[in-house]
Motif scaffolding. Sequence first.
Motif, mmCIF file in Angstrom:
data_model
loop_
_atom_site.group_PDB
_atom_site.id
_atom_site.type_symbol
_atom_site.label_atom_id
_atom_site.label_comp_id
_atom_site.label_asym_id
_atom_site.label_seq_id
_atom_site.Cartn_x
_atom_site.Cartn_y
_atom_site.Cartn_z
ATOM 1 N N CYS A 1 21.340 -2.794 -23.540
ATOM 2 C CA CYS A 1 20.697 -3.758 -24.417
ATOM 3 C C CYS A 1 19.719 -3.014 -25.308
ATOM 4 C CB CYS A 1 20.001 -4.861 -23.611
ATOM 5 S SG CYS A 1 18.460 -4.376 -22.853
ATOM 6 N N GLU A 2 19.373 -3.623 -26.405
ATOM 7 C CA GLU A 2 18.512 -2.947 -27.382
ATOM 8 C C GLU A 2 17.158 -2.563 -26.791
ATOM 9 O OE1 GLU A 2 18.244 -7.335 -27.830
ATOM 10 O OE2 GLU A 2 19.921 -5.978 -28.005
ATOM 11 N N MET A 3 16.639 -3.361 -25.875
ATOM 12 C CA MET A 3 15.357 -3.026 -25.262
ATOM 13 C C MET A 3 15.477 -1.804 -24.349
ATOM 14 S SD MET A 3 13.061 -4.753 -26.646
ATOM 15 C CE MET A 3 11.705 -4.248 -25.610
ATOM 16 N N SER A 4 16.649 -1.588 -23.758
ATOM 17 C CA SER A 4 16.853 -0.381 -22.965
ATOM 18 C C SER A 4 16.697 0.854 -23.843
ATOM 19 C CB SER A 4 18.238 -0.378 -22.321
ATOM 20 O OG SER A 4 18.340 -1.396 -21.362
ATOM 21 N N CYS A 5 17.279 0.814 -25.033
ATOM 22 C CA CYS A 5 17.140 1.939 -25.968
ATOM 23 C C CYS A 5 15.682 2.129 -26.356
ATOM 24 C CB CYS A 5 17.973 1.699 -27.225
ATOM 25 S SG CYS A 5 19.725 1.867 -26.983
ATOM 26 N N TRP A 6 15.007 1.052 -26.637
ATOM 27 C CA TRP A 6 13.610 1.139 -27.067
ATOM 28 C C TRP A 6 12.734 1.729 -25.962
ATOM 29 C CZ3 TRP A 6 8.887 -0.931 -25.653
ATOM 30 C CH2 TRP A 6 7.860 -0.767 -26.578
ATOM 31 N N TRP A 7 12.921 1.253 -24.718
ATOM 32 C CA TRP A 7 12.131 1.776 -23.604
ATOM 33 C C TRP A 7 12.439 3.239 -23.340
ATOM 34 C CZ3 TRP A 7 7.777 0.051 -22.014
ATOM 35 C CH2 TRP A 7 7.489 -1.317 -22.068
ATOM 36 N N CYS A 8 13.692 3.618 -23.482
ATOM 37 C CA CYS A 8 14.073 5.016 -23.307
ATOM 38 C C CYS A 8 13.408 5.877 -24.383
ATOM 39 C CB CYS A 8 15.585 5.155 -23.364
ATOM 40 S SG CYS A 8 16.172 6.809 -22.993
ATOM 41 N N LEU A 9 13.400 5.419 -25.614
ATOM 42 C CA LEU A 9 12.736 6.131 -26.712
ATOM 43 C C LEU A 9 11.257 6.319 -26.400
ATOM 44 C CD1 LEU A 9 12.613 7.222 -29.664
ATOM 45 C CD2 LEU A 9 12.182 4.870 -30.357
ATOM 46 N N ARG A 10 10.634 5.275 -25.952
ATOM 47 C CA ARG A 10 9.207 5.335 -25.630
ATOM 48 C C ARG A 10 8.932 6.325 -24.496
ATOM 49 N NH1 ARG A 10 5.534 0.185 -23.909
ATOM 50 N NH2 ARG A 10 3.599 1.331 -23.793
ATOM 51 N N TYR A 11 9.770 6.301 -23.476
ATOM 52 C CA TYR A 11 9.613 7.227 -22.354
ATOM 53 C C TYR A 11 9.770 8.670 -22.820
ATOM 54 C CZ TYR A 11 10.615 9.661 -18.001
ATOM 55 O OH TYR A 11 10.613 10.546 -16.952
ATOM 56 N N TRP A 12 10.796 8.939 -23.627
ATOM 57 C CA TRP A 12 11.012 10.297 -24.131
ATOM 58 C C TRP A 12 9.813 10.777 -24.955
ATOM 59 C CZ3 TRP A 12 16.723 11.044 -26.046
ATOM 60 C CH2 TRP A 12 17.589 10.913 -24.949
ATOM 61 N N GLN A 13 9.196 9.885 -25.705
ATOM 62 C CA GLN A 13 8.006 10.254 -26.462
ATOM 63 C C GLN A 13 6.874 10.631 -25.519
ATOM 64 O OE1 GLN A 13 7.903 6.601 -28.758
ATOM 65 N NE2 GLN A 13 8.071 7.792 -30.642
ATOM 66 N N GLU A 14 6.678 9.851 -24.471
ATOM 67 C CA GLU A 14 5.586 10.097 -23.518
ATOM 68 C C GLU A 14 5.717 11.440 -22.810
ATOM 69 O OE1 GLU A 14 5.381 6.905 -20.726
ATOM 70 O OE2 GLU A 14 4.897 5.411 -22.261
ATOM 71 N N VAL A 15 6.921 11.843 -22.464
ATOM 72 C CA VAL A 15 7.112 13.057 -21.674
ATOM 73 C C VAL A 15 7.447 14.284 -22.520
ATOM 74 C CG1 VAL A 15 7.705 11.800 -19.572
ATOM 75 C CG2 VAL A 15 9.518 12.510 -21.143
ATOM 76 N N GLY A 16 7.445 14.153 -23.837
ATOM 77 C CA GLY A 16 7.600 15.309 -24.720
ATOM 78 C C GLY A 16 9.013 15.757 -25.029
ATOM 79 N N VAL A 17 9.988 14.909 -24.773
ATOM 80 C CA VAL A 17 11.375 15.284 -25.068
ATOM 81 C C VAL A 17 11.565 15.551 -26.561
ATOM 82 C CG1 VAL A 17 13.768 14.465 -25.090
ATOM 83 C CG2 VAL A 17 12.341 14.094 -23.085
ATOM 84 N N TRP A 18 10.962 14.742 -27.417
ATOM 85 C CA TRP A 18 11.176 14.880 -28.865
ATOM 86 C C TRP A 18 10.638 16.182 -29.416
ATOM 87 C CZ3 TRP A 18 14.943 12.267 -30.394
ATOM 88 C CH2 TRP A 18 15.215 10.996 -29.879
ATOM 89 N N VAL A 19 9.542 16.666 -28.882
ATOM 90 C CA VAL A 19 8.989 17.953 -29.340
ATOM 91 C C VAL A 19 9.973 19.075 -29.023
ATOM 92 C CG1 VAL A 19 7.116 19.611 -29.002
ATOM 93 C CG2 VAL A 19 6.611 17.179 -29.132
ATOM 94 N N ARG A 20 10.509 19.063 -27.810
ATOM 95 C CA ARG A 20 11.472 20.096 -27.411
ATOM 96 C C ARG A 20 12.771 19.980 -28.203
ATOM 97 N NH1 ARG A 20 9.478 18.263 -22.457
ATOM 98 N NH2 ARG A 20 11.452 17.310 -21.898
ATOM 99 N N LEU A 21 13.238 18.756 -28.425
ATOM 100 C CA LEU A 21 14.452 18.563 -29.222
ATOM 101 C C LEU A 21 14.259 19.053 -30.650
ATOM 102 C CD1 LEU A 21 15.752 15.043 -28.153
ATOM 103 C CD2 LEU A 21 16.839 17.232 -27.751
ATOM 104 N N HIS A 22 13.102 18.805 -31.213
ATOM 105 C CA HIS A 22 12.806 19.238 -32.570
ATOM 106 C C HIS A 22 12.899 20.760 -32.688
ATOM 107 C CE1 HIS A 22 9.978 19.919 -36.069
ATOM 108 N NE2 HIS A 22 10.974 19.227 -36.581
ATOM 109 N N GLN A 23 12.385 21.474 -31.713
ATOM 110 C CA GLN A 23 12.445 22.933 -31.726
ATOM 111 C C GLN A 23 13.887 23.428 -31.678
ATOM 112 O OE1 GLN A 23 9.982 23.726 -28.347
ATOM 113 N NE2 GLN A 23 8.069 23.547 -29.510
ATOM 114 N N VAL A 24 14.703 22.834 -30.819
ATOM 115 C CA VAL A 24 16.111 23.228 -30.717
ATOM 116 C C VAL A 24 16.854 22.909 -32.006
ATOM 117 C CG1 VAL A 24 18.284 22.736 -29.527
ATOM 118 C CG2 VAL A 24 16.199 23.093 -28.220
#
Length: 97
Positions: free
Chosen positions: A62-85
Amino acid sequence: MARLLLPGDLGVAIAPLILAPWPHRKGRHRPIENRAALTCFLFRLRSGLSWDMLPAEMGRGCEMSCWWCLRYWQEVGVWVRLHQVLLKHVHATGDID
């Protein structure tokens, strides 16, 4: 979808950076696979669609699952690491100087 949102070699490069499925409360939003979540994020960024307009064929749960997953990834720093790769990848392919 007519074309890939994420080339296969890049998907392999970032797979280790993506965490195990995000924690969710039982009875809340259904968990979503990481690859499906990433596809939803990329599709939404590219298309400009709202969360509730994401195609169900994307395996989005569901769309909220995607949103919560996005928020979690932001909190734990996944996006910073993905950006570097991603920067290393586009530099190696000559798509950025």
